[in-house]
Design an enzyme around this catalytic site. Structure first.
Site, PDB file in Angstrom:
ATOM      1  N   SER A 170       0.795  -1.276  -0.045  1.00 14.93           N
ATOM      2  CA  SER A 170       0.096  -0.094   0.006  1.00 14.93           C
ATOM      3  C   SER A 170       0.952   1.207  -0.039  1.00 14.93           C
ATOM      4  O   SER A 170       1.820   1.278  -0.892  1.00 14.93           O
ATOM      5  CB  SER A 170      -1.027  -0.024   1.216  1.00 14.93           C
ATOM      6  OG  SER A 170      -1.990   1.002   1.151  1.00 14.93           O
ATOM      7  N   ASP A 264      -8.688  -5.449  -5.703  1.00 18.13           N
ATOM      8  CA  ASP A 264      -8.221  -4.238  -4.910  1.00 18.13           C
ATOM      9  C   ASP A 264      -9.095  -3.323  -5.172  1.00 18.13           C
ATOM     10  O   ASP A 264      -9.408  -2.728  -5.876  1.00 18.13           O
ATOM     11  CB  ASP A 264      -6.654  -3.787  -5.027  1.00 18.13           C
ATOM     12  CG  ASP A 264      -6.280  -3.075  -4.151  1.00 18.13           C
ATOM     13  OD1 ASP A 264      -7.002  -2.494  -3.233  1.00 18.13           O
ATOM     14  OD2 ASP A 264      -4.980  -2.672  -4.239  1.00 18.13           O
ATOM     15  N   HIS A 298      -6.961  -6.071  -1.235  1.00 15.03           N
ATOM     16  CA  HIS A 298      -5.865  -5.121  -1.193  1.00 15.03           C
ATOM     17  C   HIS A 298      -4.774  -5.527  -0.027  1.00 15.03           C
ATOM     18  O   HIS A 298      -3.493  -5.610  -0.346  1.00 15.03           O
ATOM     19  CB  HIS A 298      -6.235  -3.689  -0.520  1.00 15.03           C
ATOM     20  CG  HIS A 298      -5.359  -2.772  -0.388  1.00 15.03           C
ATOM     21  ND1 HIS A 298      -4.613  -2.117  -1.496  1.00 15.03           N
ATOM     22  CD2 HIS A 298      -4.927  -1.999   0.715  1.00 15.03           C
ATOM     23  CE1 HIS A 298      -3.851  -1.298  -1.047  1.00 15.03           C
ATOM     24  NE2 HIS A 298      -3.856  -1.021   0.421  1.00 15.03           N
TER      25      HIS A 298
END
Length: 348
Positions: A170, A264, A298
């Site tokens: 991320s 995601d 994610h």
């Protein structure tokens, strides 16, 4: 060895199903390990019948899942400005070195670094905000801080040179791309559901400033349960003034591995990976490895962490959906864990 009975949260032969199919009792919770020095303790119970309330208890057992393998050393690091924890494998090094970065949640998650050290890597879990005396908020980040951490690893007697690896998920991923682009001594970088634009905070290094990618709040959709879908919230870094936030990854002298969850919902990870690849190749650089996982969300974590479907997003200020389908996400985590280790073994 026995397939699951019908009607449960998974079907077929799933030796680890009891772990990856876990769901939070309170909504918007994500299972992480805060203290790696103690194991996860799982209380397994078998009840008679399928009703509510359950029937009498037929069997119970406690199952331990340890994080620190015997002989792995956990070393808190407070050198200069660095706030981190170094994990060193058993035996006499030097070992291939990796810096491990998490995302916009801040703090100092250690569990992934610790688990990687079990496999022979010297791994520095690095905090960059929201921890001890580091800034409380992620307003502005200075690459000099990360450079200190790189130099710490390069000079460490237990870390095998000449370069180190970076692992980020991320926001940690785009920080790793920035580090690889501007700092010396980086040989390999693995990016899990990363952006190729600088996101969420101004990034500064010497006289260079990279602004954060713009956000359009009108593109955030909120469902009946109050959960936000933010996948379209970020602007396109290829258009207009937002191209200034695109990290100049063509300056990097390292190998890249992009790990992408194709479901995601945090942002368009696959688009970012493909655009990063195009930019590298346009500048005559090696094509990065891109591994895509359909049905993965994610938070691609180490194997058998249960999928987090939705939780609070620090920067959005409300719960967001992370995407993913539990079984596909579980399979992605198992495979990605092998891919990450193989990539670092090859290049470090």
């Amino acid at each position: 060895r026995c397939p699951a009975l019908p009607g449960g949260s998974f079907s077929g032969l799933e030796p680890m199903g009891l772990l990856w199919a876990l769901q939070p009792q309170k909504p918007f919770r994500r299972l992480v390990k805060r203290d790696v020095q103690t194991p996860f303790l799982l209380q397994l119970e078998v009840f008679e019948g399928h009703g509510e309330p359950p029937g009498r208890i037929l069997a119970q057992v406690q199952h331990e899942r340890a994080f620190l393998r015997d002989g792995v050393r956990r070393v808190p690091v407070r050198e200069g400005r660095i706030r981190a924890t170094l994990f060193l494998p058993p035996g006499n090094g030097p070992f291939p070195g990796i810096i491990d970065l998490y995302g916009a949640g801040g703090g100092l998650p250690e569990y992934r670094a610790c688990l990687l050290a079990n496999y022979g890597f010297a791994v520095l879990a690095l905090a960059f905000y929201g921890y001890e005396d580091l800034p409380k908020e992620m307003k502005e980040l200075h690459l000099e801080y990360f450079e200190e951490a790189v130099n710490y690893m390069l000079q460490h007697t237990q870390v095998k040179g000449p370069g180190i690896g970076l692992l980020g998920i991320s926001k940690g991923g785009d920080l790793c791309i920035s580090m690889a682009s501007f700092l010396k001594g980086i040989t390999a970088a693995t990016l899990i559901n990363s952006s190729v634009a600088n996101v969420g905070a101004v990034l500064r290094y010497k006289d260079i400033t990279i602004p954060p990618l713009g956000v359009n709040a009108n593109h955030i959709k909120v469902n009946k349960s109050g959960i936000a879908d933010i996948v379209d919230a970020l602007n396109n870094p290829l258009e207009g003034p937002d191209h200034q936030s695109f990290i100049p990854l063509e300056k990097a002298e390292c190998h890249f591995l992009f790990i992408v969850g194709q479901d995601d919902r945090n942002w368009k990870s696959e688009f970012f990976a493909v655009e990063g690849s195009k930019r590298l190749q346009a500048h005559g650089k090696e094509k990065p490895e891109i591994v895509c996982y359909p049905g993965a969300g994610h938070y691609i974590e180490p194997p058998f962490f249960p999928m987090c479907a939705a939780s609070m997003h620090v920067l959005v200020g409300k719960p967001v959906m992370w995407g993913g389908e539990p079984k596909a996400h579980c399979e992605a985590q198992i495979d990605a864990w092998q891919q990450i280790q193989a990539f670092f073994r090859k290049h470090l």
